[in-house]
Motif scaffolding. Structure first.
Motif, mmCIF file in Angstrom:
data_model
loop_
_atom_site.group_PDB
_atom_site.id
_atom_site.type_symbol
_atom_site.label_atom_id
_atom_site.label_comp_id
_atom_site.label_asym_id
_atom_site.label_seq_id
_atom_site.Cartn_x
_atom_site.Cartn_y
_atom_site.Cartn_z
ATOM 1 N N HIS A 298 3.288 0.002 17.625
ATOM 2 C CA HIS A 298 3.736 0.298 16.227
ATOM 3 C C HIS A 298 2.743 1.001 15.399
ATOM 4 C CE1 HIS A 298 6.766 -2.707 17.976
ATOM 5 N NE2 HIS A 298 7.539 -2.348 17.051
ATOM 6 N N GLY A 299 1.789 1.501 15.740
ATOM 7 C CA GLY A 299 1.148 2.524 15.064
ATOM 8 C C GLY A 299 -0.352 1.907 14.680
ATOM 9 N N GLN A 300 -0.759 0.725 15.141
ATOM 10 C CA GLN A 300 -2.206 0.115 14.702
ATOM 11 C C GLN A 300 -3.108 0.259 15.773
ATOM 12 O OE1 GLN A 300 0.999 -1.598 13.566
ATOM 13 N NE2 GLN A 300 0.787 -0.110 12.163
ATOM 14 N N LEU A 301 -4.123 0.592 15.321
ATOM 15 C CA LEU A 301 -5.425 0.506 16.542
ATOM 16 C C LEU A 301 -5.755 -0.962 16.554
ATOM 17 C CD1 LEU A 301 -7.619 1.401 18.392
ATOM 18 C CD2 LEU A 301 -8.877 2.021 16.298
ATOM 19 N N PRO A 302 -5.673 -1.706 17.539
ATOM 20 C CA PRO A 302 -6.175 -2.910 17.378
ATOM 21 C C PRO A 302 -7.772 -3.197 17.215
ATOM 22 C CG PRO A 302 -4.737 -2.793 19.385
ATOM 23 C CD PRO A 302 -5.062 -1.508 18.862
ATOM 24 N N MET A 303 -8.204 -4.161 16.352
ATOM 25 C CA MET A 303 -9.830 -3.988 16.303
ATOM 26 C C MET A 303 -9.963 -5.609 16.558
ATOM 27 S SD MET A 303 -12.327 -3.255 13.553
ATOM 28 C CE MET A 303 -14.305 -3.755 13.434
ATOM 29 N N LEU A 304 -10.586 -5.951 17.565
ATOM 30 C CA LEU A 304 -10.873 -7.367 17.738
ATOM 31 C C LEU A 304 -12.425 -7.800 17.217
ATOM 32 C CD1 LEU A 304 -10.254 -9.104 21.200
ATOM 33 C CD2 LEU A 304 -12.373 -9.495 19.902
ATOM 34 N N ALA A 305 -12.321 -8.841 16.427
ATOM 35 C CA ALA A 305 -13.966 -9.415 16.033
ATOM 36 C C ALA A 305 -13.935 -10.451 17.007
ATOM 37 C CB ALA A 305 -13.702 -9.697 14.331
ATOM 38 N N LEU A 306 -14.851 -10.437 17.858
ATOM 39 C CA LEU A 306 -15.149 -11.584 18.799
ATOM 40 C C LEU A 306 -16.239 -12.216 18.291
ATOM 41 C CD1 LEU A 306 -14.498 -12.740 21.638
ATOM 42 C CD2 LEU A 306 -16.079 -11.053 22.583
ATOM 43 N N VAL A 307 -15.876 -13.522 18.039
ATOM 44 C CA VAL A 307 -17.129 -14.255 17.402
ATOM 45 C C VAL A 307 -17.582 -15.467 18.325
ATOM 46 C CG1 VAL A 307 -17.217 -16.150 15.271
ATOM 47 C CG2 VAL A 307 -15.338 -14.012 15.330
ATOM 48 N N PRO A 308 -18.864 -15.282 18.475
ATOM 49 C CA PRO A 308 -19.604 -16.292 19.394
ATOM 50 C C PRO A 308 -19.770 -17.922 18.708
ATOM 51 C CG PRO A 308 -21.102 -14.690 18.502
ATOM 52 C CD PRO A 308 -19.712 -14.282 17.712
ATOM 53 N N ALA B 39 -7.758 10.346 -2.096
ATOM 54 C CA ALA B 39 -8.840 10.340 -1.155
ATOM 55 C C ALA B 39 -8.637 10.543 0.054
ATOM 56 C CB ALA B 39 -9.651 9.225 -1.657
ATOM 57 N N GLY B 40 -7.518 10.704 0.461
ATOM 58 C CA GLY B 40 -7.148 11.044 1.870
ATOM 59 C C GLY B 40 -7.170 9.972 2.835
ATOM 60 N N PHE B 41 -6.939 8.735 2.501
ATOM 61 C CA PHE B 41 -6.815 7.499 3.682
ATOM 62 C C PHE B 41 -5.461 7.275 3.988
ATOM 63 C CE2 PHE B 41 -10.869 6.969 1.805
ATOM 64 C CZ PHE B 41 -11.762 6.492 2.551
ATOM 65 N N GLY B 42 -5.679 7.251 5.268
ATOM 66 C CA GLY B 42 -4.237 7.117 5.851
ATOM 67 C C GLY B 42 -4.080 8.242 6.981
ATOM 68 N N HIS B 43 -4.641 7.679 8.176
ATOM 69 C CA HIS B 43 -4.747 8.801 9.394
ATOM 70 C C HIS B 43 -3.948 8.435 10.490
ATOM 71 C CE1 HIS B 43 -7.180 9.792 13.042
ATOM 72 N NE2 HIS B 43 -6.905 11.009 12.503
ATOM 73 N N PRO B 44 -2.958 8.923 10.984
ATOM 74 C CA PRO B 44 -2.259 8.967 12.061
ATOM 75 C C PRO B 44 -3.059 9.247 13.185
ATOM 76 C CG PRO B 44 -1.044 10.340 11.032
ATOM 77 C CD PRO B 44 -2.278 10.147 10.055
ATOM 78 N N PHE B 45 -2.938 8.441 14.476
ATOM 79 C CA PHE B 45 -3.636 8.957 15.619
ATOM 80 C C PHE B 45 -2.488 9.712 16.457
ATOM 81 C CE2 PHE B 45 -5.550 4.577 14.806
ATOM 82 C CZ PHE B 45 -6.799 4.846 14.823
ATOM 83 N N THR B 46 -3.257 10.710 17.181
ATOM 84 C CA THR B 46 -2.493 11.685 17.732
ATOM 85 C C THR B 46 -2.463 11.108 19.148
ATOM 86 O OG1 THR B 46 -3.816 13.826 16.695
ATOM 87 C CG2 THR B 46 -2.693 13.982 18.883
ATOM 88 N N ARG B 47 -1.045 11.114 19.727
ATOM 89 C CA ARG B 47 -1.069 10.572 20.906
ATOM 90 C C ARG B 47 -0.542 11.483 22.181
ATOM 91 N NH1 ARG B 47 0.346 4.919 20.446
ATOM 92 N NH2 ARG B 47 0.246 4.390 18.139
ATOM 93 N N ALA C 247 0.806 -1.273 0.037
ATOM 94 C CA ALA C 247 -0.030 -0.017 0.068
ATOM 95 C C ALA C 247 0.658 1.160 0.055
ATOM 96 C CB ALA C 247 -0.951 -0.160 1.100
ATOM 97 N N GLY C 248 1.977 1.172 0.369
ATOM 98 C CA GLY C 248 3.079 2.276 0.399
ATOM 99 C C GLY C 248 2.903 3.157 1.624
ATOM 100 N N ARG C 249 2.141 2.537 2.728
ATOM 101 C CA ARG C 249 2.024 3.432 4.022
ATOM 102 C C ARG C 249 1.857 2.027 5.064
ATOM 103 N NH1 ARG C 249 -1.899 4.305 6.687
ATOM 104 N NH2 ARG C 249 -0.928 6.198 7.591
ATOM 105 N N ALA C 250 1.969 2.466 6.283
ATOM 106 C CA ALA C 250 1.487 1.305 7.486
ATOM 107 C C ALA C 250 0.152 1.518 7.656
ATOM 108 C CB ALA C 250 2.323 1.534 8.403
ATOM 109 N N PRO C 251 -0.609 0.659 8.064
ATOM 110 C CA PRO C 251 -1.993 0.416 8.197
ATOM 111 C C PRO C 251 -2.002 1.248 9.636
ATOM 112 C CG PRO C 251 -1.152 -1.644 8.673
ATOM 113 C CD PRO C 251 0.075 -0.854 8.037
ATOM 114 N N ASP C 252 -3.414 1.844 9.577
ATOM 115 C CA ASP C 252 -3.898 2.590 11.029
ATOM 116 C C ASP C 252 -4.625 1.619 11.793
ATOM 117 O OD1 ASP C 252 -2.785 4.842 10.293
ATOM 118 O OD2 ASP C 252 -4.666 4.923 8.834
ATOM 119 N N ILE C 253 -5.130 0.574 11.346
ATOM 120 C CA ILE C 253 -5.985 -0.485 11.963
ATOM 121 C C ILE C 253 -5.566 -1.920 11.758
ATOM 122 C CG2 ILE C 253 -8.420 -1.422 12.262
ATOM 123 C CD1 ILE C 253 -9.600 1.099 11.661
ATOM 124 N N ARG C 254 -5.252 -2.533 12.646
ATOM 125 C CA ARG C 254 -4.923 -4.131 12.377
ATOM 126 C C ARG C 254 -6.124 -4.930 13.011
ATOM 127 N NH1 ARG C 254 -4.620 -9.192 12.755
ATOM 128 N NH2 ARG C 254 -2.376 -10.265 12.654
#
Length: 339
Positions: A113-123, A330-338, A85-92
């Motif tokens: 390392h710059g990724q917001l973790p997103m957990l998909a919890l499967v029942p 389209a402006g995708f790729g948004h670093p989180f402010t820490r 993609a040419g850039r690191a992801p913001d979400i993993r």
């Protein structure tokens, strides 16, 4: 309908790829399986105070993410995405089955390392009615304590694609009221235990020929949801353009919910229109005001299909170039402010 690429678009995009294909992440300590576990773990916040996601609920930019079924420690998917993609992801985003432990150190590694973790919890094999009635409270409390101990932000999706009949918690298996009751109970227990680091992501599939259930009966309520997550793919059956794949569902949701929208799973199947559809996806998502999209960068044979579908960014040089150019334009790729 997807628009035609601009004149000279492909030539310029290919030139960009040829000039810019570099790996953005080179991490030490990688095993043959892609495990990047560091001795002693990792921490992204002070142990003195819990992490509060309040400031993250209305992002000012558009995030770009990647989803994979491997654990947070298996970082190869992030490095591959970065190269393609040419850039690191913001979400993993990753998946966890109900009953499994949460990994505070692994998620802290992602956030560090710059990724917001997103957990998909499967029942899997879990009754939503039982969850709603408190039968699973021992696990819920354990999970809540583990998530709080992480001390970083976590986007949490529970029982995603609940409107799809191919899931054991979908139509024909569980009632919408059972899903709503289970979601609210899970949310309430977390809140009672003072967990402040979770972004709650309600995550239906787009309404299409396979997922026809009405969405409103599955909505837990605005007090129980922070982001709306939507799943939808370009091909091989329904997905042709953003206007027919996502827009009707977003309009339906907009009638009862005003929360930010994140496309939590998407991809464009390999085919003659892939470059144009990648452009259509990013154009449509930007015009719709979504806060980001998460790409399914895999080749997979879906249940009921005999042929694998290739959603990967780099199925061709042109597809990879289109992804890089259009996501940036389209402006995708948004670093989180820490803080």
């Amino acid at each position: 309908m997807a628009r035609r690429p601009r004149p000279g678009y492909l030539l310029a995009a290919v030139a960009l790829v040829i000039a810019g294909l570099v790996a953005a992440y080179v991490l030490g300590g990688k095993s043959a399986a892609g495990d990047t576990r560091e001795a002693g773990g990792a921490s992204s916040a002070s142990p003195e105070a819990p992490f509060d996601v309040s400031s993250m609920l209305r992002p000012s930019g558009r995030m770009l993410g990647v989803v994979d079924n491997k654990t947070p420690w298996q970082y190869d998917i992030v490095k591959t995405f970065t190269e393609q993609a040419g850039r690191a992801p913001d979400i993993r985003e990753y998946y966890t089955s109900w009953g499994d432990d949460f990994d505070p150190e692994g998620n802290a590694f992602l956030w560090k390392h710059g990724q917001l973790p997103m957990l998909a919890l499967v029942p899997v094999d879990t009754s939503l009615a039982g969850v709603a009635e408190g039968a699973e409270d021992t696990y819920i409390r354990k999970l809540a304590h583990q998530v709080a101990a992480y001390r970083g932000p976590l986007a949490l999706s529970f029982a995603g694609e609940m409107n799809s009949p191919w899931n054991g918690w979908g139509p024909g298996h569980e009632k919408p009221s059972d899903f709503v009751g289970a979601w609210r109970h899970l949310h309430d227990v977390f809140r009672e235990l003072g967990v402040t680091n979770v972004i709650w992501v309600w995550n239906p599939h787009v309404v299409d020929t396979a997922s026809k259930a009405e969405l409103r009966p599955y909505f837990p309520g605005n007090d129980y949801v922070d982001w709306v997550g939507v799943v939808g793919y370009y091909g091989p059956v329904d997905g042709v353009a953003f206007s027919t794949l996502f827009t009707p569902t977003l309009k339906k949701i907009g009638r009862f919910c005003d929360k930010p929208v994140l496309i939590t799973e998407t991809g464009v199947a390999q085919g003659s229109r892939k470059q144009a559809q990648i452009r259509d996806l990013f154009d449509g998502a930007a015009d719709a005001g979504v806060i980001g999209l998460v790409w399914y960068d895999q080749r997979k044979t879906w249940p009921g299909s005999s042929q694998p579908t290739d959603w990967r960014i780099d199925t061709s040089l042109g597809a990879q170039a289109a992804f890089r150019v259009e996501s940036a334009r389209a402006g995708f790729g948004h670093p989180f402010t820490r803080d």
